[in-house]
Design a protein around this motif. Structure first.
Motif, PDB file in Angstrom:
ATOM      1  N   MET A  34       0.747  -1.106  -0.041  1.00  0.00           N
ATOM      2  CA  MET A  34       0.168  -0.002   0.082  1.00  0.00           C
ATOM      3  C   MET A  34       0.960   1.146  -0.083  1.00  0.00           C
ATOM      4  O   MET A  34       0.456   2.114  -0.893  1.00  0.00           O
ATOM      5  N   PRO A  35       1.910   1.480   0.850  1.00  0.00           N
ATOM      6  CA  PRO A  35       2.602   2.647   0.837  1.00  0.00           C
ATOM      7  C   PRO A  35       3.285   2.839  -0.461  1.00  0.00           C
ATOM      8  O   PRO A  35       3.584   4.222  -1.106  1.00  0.00           O
ATOM      9  N   ARG A  36       3.774   1.772  -1.054  1.00  0.00           N
ATOM     10  CA  ARG A  36       4.571   1.703  -2.372  1.00  0.00           C
ATOM     11  C   ARG A  36       3.465   2.082  -3.498  1.00  0.00           C
ATOM     12  O   ARG A  36       3.963   2.836  -4.454  1.00  0.00           O
ATOM     13  N   LEU A  37       2.297   1.857  -3.512  1.00  0.00           N
ATOM     14  CA  LEU A  37       1.221   2.004  -4.355  1.00  0.00           C
ATOM     15  C   LEU A  37       0.929   3.482  -4.360  1.00  0.00           C
ATOM     16  O   LEU A  37       0.923   4.446  -5.233  1.00  0.00           O
ATOM     17  N   ILE A  38       0.718   4.204  -3.138  1.00  0.00           N
ATOM     18  CA  ILE A  38       0.687   5.449  -2.906  1.00  0.00           C
ATOM     19  C   ILE A  38       1.937   6.370  -3.405  1.00  0.00           C
ATOM     20  O   ILE A  38       1.592   7.328  -4.029  1.00  0.00           O
ATOM     21  N   GLN A  39       2.813   5.770  -3.112  1.00  0.00           N
ATOM     22  CA  GLN A  39       4.098   6.505  -3.777  1.00  0.00           C
ATOM     23  C   GLN A  39       4.167   6.561  -5.284  1.00  0.00           C
ATOM     24  O   GLN A  39       4.448   7.569  -5.857  1.00  0.00           O
ATOM     25  N   LYS A  40       3.803   5.634  -5.798  1.00  0.00           N
ATOM     26  CA  LYS A  40       3.877   5.475  -7.229  1.00  0.00           C
ATOM     27  C   LYS A  40       2.707   6.313  -7.793  1.00  0.00           C
ATOM     28  O   LYS A  40       3.021   6.932  -8.900  1.00  0.00           O
ATOM     29  N   VAL A  41       1.586   6.422  -7.141  1.00  0.00           N
ATOM     30  CA  VAL A  41       0.299   7.304  -7.662  1.00  0.00           C
ATOM     31  C   VAL A  41       0.780   8.865  -7.691  1.00  0.00           C
ATOM     32  O   VAL A  41       0.570   9.564  -8.721  1.00  0.00           O
ATOM     33  N   MET A  42       1.492   8.916  -6.649  1.00  0.00           N
ATOM     34  CA  MET A  42       2.078  10.556  -6.609  1.00  0.00           C
ATOM     35  C   MET A  42       2.974  10.673  -7.586  1.00  0.00           C
ATOM     36  O   MET A  42       3.148  11.923  -8.125  1.00  0.00           O
ATOM     37  N   GLU A  43       3.982   9.803  -8.063  1.00  0.00           N
ATOM     38  CA  GLU A  43       4.781   9.967  -8.744  1.00  0.00           C
ATOM     39  C   GLU A  43       4.145  10.125 -10.466  1.00  0.00           C
ATOM     40  O   GLU A  43       4.885  10.926 -11.170  1.00  0.00           O
ATOM     41  N   PHE A  44       3.246   9.238 -10.490  1.00  0.00           N
ATOM     42  CA  PHE A  44       2.648   9.140 -12.000  1.00  0.00           C
ATOM     43  C   PHE A  44       1.494  10.289 -12.112  1.00  0.00           C
ATOM     44  O   PHE A  44       0.868  10.470 -13.320  1.00  0.00           O
ATOM     45  N   LYS A  45       1.134  11.145 -11.104  1.00  0.00           N
ATOM     46  CA  LYS A  45      -0.044  11.753 -11.099  1.00  0.00           C
ATOM     47  C   LYS A  45       0.078  13.097 -12.111  1.00  0.00           C
ATOM     48  O   LYS A  45      -0.594  13.403 -12.950  1.00  0.00           O
ATOM     49  N   SER A  46       1.425  13.419 -12.347  1.00  0.00           N
ATOM     50  CA  SER A  46       1.673  14.383 -13.292  1.00  0.00           C
ATOM     51  C   SER A  46       1.945  13.942 -14.781  1.00  0.00           C
ATOM     52  O   SER A  46       2.104  14.717 -15.850  1.00  0.00           O
ATOM     53  N   LYS A  47       2.021  12.548 -14.951  1.00  0.00           N
ATOM     54  CA  LYS A  47       2.169  12.036 -16.440  1.00  0.00           C
ATOM     55  C   LYS A  47       0.959  12.136 -17.178  1.00  0.00           C
ATOM     56  O   LYS A  47       0.032  12.130 -16.777  1.00  0.00           O
ATOM     57  N   PRO A  48       1.362  12.421 -18.450  1.00  0.00           N
ATOM     58  CA  PRO A  48      -0.013  12.425 -19.412  1.00  0.00           C
ATOM     59  C   PRO A  48      -0.507  11.264 -19.443  1.00  0.00           C
ATOM     60  O   PRO A  48      -0.019  10.088 -19.465  1.00  0.00           O
ATOM     61  N   ASN A  49      -1.892  11.062 -19.914  1.00  0.00           N
ATOM     62  CA  ASN A  49      -2.635   9.850 -20.034  1.00  0.00           C
ATOM     63  C   ASN A  49      -2.156   8.737 -20.947  1.00  0.00           C
ATOM     64  O   ASN A  49      -2.199   7.614 -20.782  1.00  0.00           O
ATOM     65  N   GLU A  50      -1.670   9.366 -21.994  1.00  0.00           N
ATOM     66  CA  GLU A  50      -0.938   8.569 -23.063  1.00  0.00           C
ATOM     67  C   GLU A  50       0.051   7.748 -22.479  1.00  0.00           C
ATOM     68  O   GLU A  50       0.233   6.563 -22.723  1.00  0.00           O
ATOM     69  N   GLU A  51       0.980   8.421 -21.695  1.00  0.00           N
ATOM     70  CA  GLU A  51       2.066   7.481 -20.890  1.00  0.00           C
ATOM     71  C   GLU A  51       1.411   6.281 -20.035  1.00  0.00           C
ATOM     72  O   GLU A  51       2.016   5.075 -19.882  1.00  0.00           O
ATOM     73  N   LEU A  52       0.864   6.748 -19.318  1.00  0.00           N
ATOM     74  CA  LEU A  52      -0.219   6.042 -18.335  1.00  0.00           C
ATOM     75  C   LEU A  52      -0.570   4.716 -19.205  1.00  0.00           C
ATOM     76  O   LEU A  52      -0.449   3.548 -18.717  1.00  0.00           O
ATOM     77  N   MET A  53      -1.239   5.022 -20.372  1.00  0.00           N
ATOM     78  CA  MET A  53      -1.964   3.911 -21.110  1.00  0.00           C
ATOM     79  C   MET A  53      -0.880   3.085 -21.473  1.00  0.00           C
ATOM     80  O   MET A  53      -1.071   1.852 -21.645  1.00  0.00           O
ATOM     81  N   LYS A  54       0.263   3.440 -21.808  1.00  0.00           N
ATOM     82  CA  LYS A  54       1.436   3.043 -22.492  1.00  0.00           C
ATOM     83  C   LYS A  54       2.148   1.895 -21.375  1.00  0.00           C
ATOM     84  O   LYS A  54       2.107   0.468 -21.793  1.00  0.00           O
ATOM     85  N   ILE A  55       2.095   2.299 -20.084  1.00  0.00           N
ATOM     86  CA  ILE A  55       2.543   1.281 -19.091  1.00  0.00           C
ATOM     87  C   ILE A  55       1.474   0.382 -18.941  1.00  0.00           C
ATOM     88  O   ILE A  55       1.900  -0.884 -18.683  1.00  0.00           O
ATOM     89  N   LEU A  56       0.251   0.625 -18.997  1.00  0.00           N
ATOM     90  CA  LEU A  56      -0.973  -0.556 -18.869  1.00  0.00           C
ATOM     91  C   LEU A  56      -0.897  -1.361 -19.878  1.00  0.00           C
ATOM     92  O   LEU A  56      -1.046  -2.710 -19.929  1.00  0.00           O
ATOM     93  N   SER A  57      -0.658  -0.876 -21.343  1.00  0.00           N
ATOM     94  CA  SER A  57      -0.616  -1.779 -22.388  1.00  0.00           C
ATOM     95  C   SER A  57       0.545  -2.675 -22.421  1.00  0.00           C
ATOM     96  O   SER A  57       0.673  -3.895 -22.978  1.00  0.00           O
TER      97      SER A  57
END
Lengths: 266, 266
Positions: free
Chosen positions: A217-240
């Motif tokens: 859980m703390p690591r997931l929170i950390q990662k969300v804070m880190e990813f919050k500024s990323k554009p959606n395309e980049e997040l979608m790329k991570i997922l795909s």
């Protein structure tokens, strides 16, 4: 009863020796036992915790690379979700209430109490823990859990119309396999935090974080804070780029290799 | 509470679907939960049961060749013992009371209640289960546990002067690592039934049966009956050929190989 033992019925918190090889694990165990005494965790939740201890031991009681990968995918999925919900049961509330509230705030997720052994006393006790951890709103308590979804085990399972029923992404931890399957069949994306890579929950979920929920859980929170500024395309790329089957395979092979190593040192 | 659920607080015995993939394991789990409701098993015993479930799954929920070897050595050791004692805790009483009494009769073993969380209510509840299973005499209850032996965890541990204290061979199941170490340090031979080959109990015991106690006990009884007519020399030969380290190694490698196989089928 031993005089060396606590006045509380079964607590050994105060007699765990400083030098005990498994002190940390024993203290977490006491948390779960205390939560059962308060009616937050059911006896079967203790058995589930024991299974978890076993797998945590097998992965070396550390967050491993396969979990890190899944945590990245989970963070991206939560940030891309339209209506994310964190499903909370007794064990989760007992172990990571503060982190649940923090993650919900960061990702605009609803929090819903969702119990296998549903009764209003437990629902309220769990909601209270979450409110004390500063949750703004807790769904799934009492009348709010008005809709039912089909499930093998208890035939019906109650969920909130404003929570899990409506969610596109559900994050759950320490959950029963039937429940997870039911959600996936409803077309929802499921992020599971499950330290057992062989469980049906792990096998069925969209993203499986094979790790102790206390570390994940703390690591997931950390990662969300880190990813919050990323554009959606980049997040979608991570997922795909994410492949849950291969992550599960890596975790199982990791355990197998670790056991083989251990057998050499005998 | 769900209407589909039993009137008993947490029992799901009557709602387990016939086709549930883990029906057997769930029924045993209910036995342990019911034993806790009766005060026979402590909450920590439920967590220990959960760890056991995990390892049982990993060994394929079957008695494997490494357990068969250990069962032969254990049978020989019990038949050669001068003063064998079966040490019984809450989980053992809840799961295999009848087998304990049968094995004690066949091997002239004493039966002693030996609890990590000792209190007279539990001691008596466990003794009662054993008497109901036709035990002639149960040691270690109340005043009878008058001698103490040193131990890391609870500082002192009470045993019966006519039981564990005097024993040359102690059979125990589902036991804490510190307890096992304490017995071995006292020069006793310990037969452990422990499904976790990595536990300190398993590593410390003289003979470790890596198996679910529910399957191991009837097999041990069977083997004792088979060996009863053998001359002592033959039994001693079985024992001297037995290597506990290599049996533990085999069990760990077995699990590792099984996991590797499972990862291929993902």
């Amino acid at each position: 009863m031993d005089k060396t033992q606590n006045s509380k019925p079964w607590s050994i918190r105060e007699i765990i020796p400083e030098n005990h090889p498994r002190k940390e694990s024993l203290l977490i165990r006491e948390k779960i036992v205390e939560a059962m005494e308060k009616g937050v965790v059911v006896p079967q939740g203790l058995i589930a915790h024991g299974r978890g201890e076993c797998f945590d031991y097998l992965i070396g009681e550390k967050t491993q690379f396969f979990a890190e990968k899944a945590i990245e995918a989970a963070a991206a999925m939560l940030l891309l979700a339209k209506y994310p919900v964190i499903s909370v049961n007794g064990n989760m509330a007992a172990l990571v209430a503060d982190d649940i509230v923090k993650l919900a705030e960061l990702t605009n997720s609803k929090i819903e109490v969702n119990l296998f052994y549903r009764n209003e006393y437990r629902e309220k006790a769990i909601a209270e823990i979450l409110y004390r951890a500063n949750a703004k709103n807790v769904l799934g308590v009492g009348e709010d859990a008005s809709l039912t979804i089909p499930e093998l085990f208890s035939q019906r399972r109650k969920v909130s119309p404003n929570g899990i029923y409506k969610a596109d992404v559900v994050l759950l931890g320490l959950e029963d396999g039937d429940r997870t399957e039911a959600l996936v069949k409803m077309g929802k994306k499921v992020i599971a935090i499950d330290i057992n890579p062989l469980s049906r929950t792990s096998m069925t979920a969209t993203v499986t974080i094979v790790d102790n929920i206390i570390r994940a859980m703390p690591r997931l929170i950390q990662k969300v804070m880190e990813f919050k500024s990323k554009p959606n395309e980049e997040l979608m790329k991570i997922l795909s780029n994410y492949d849950n089957k291969s992550v599960l395979r890596e975790s199982i092979v990791f355990i197998a290799n670790r056991l083989t190593q251990l057998s050499f040192s005998l």
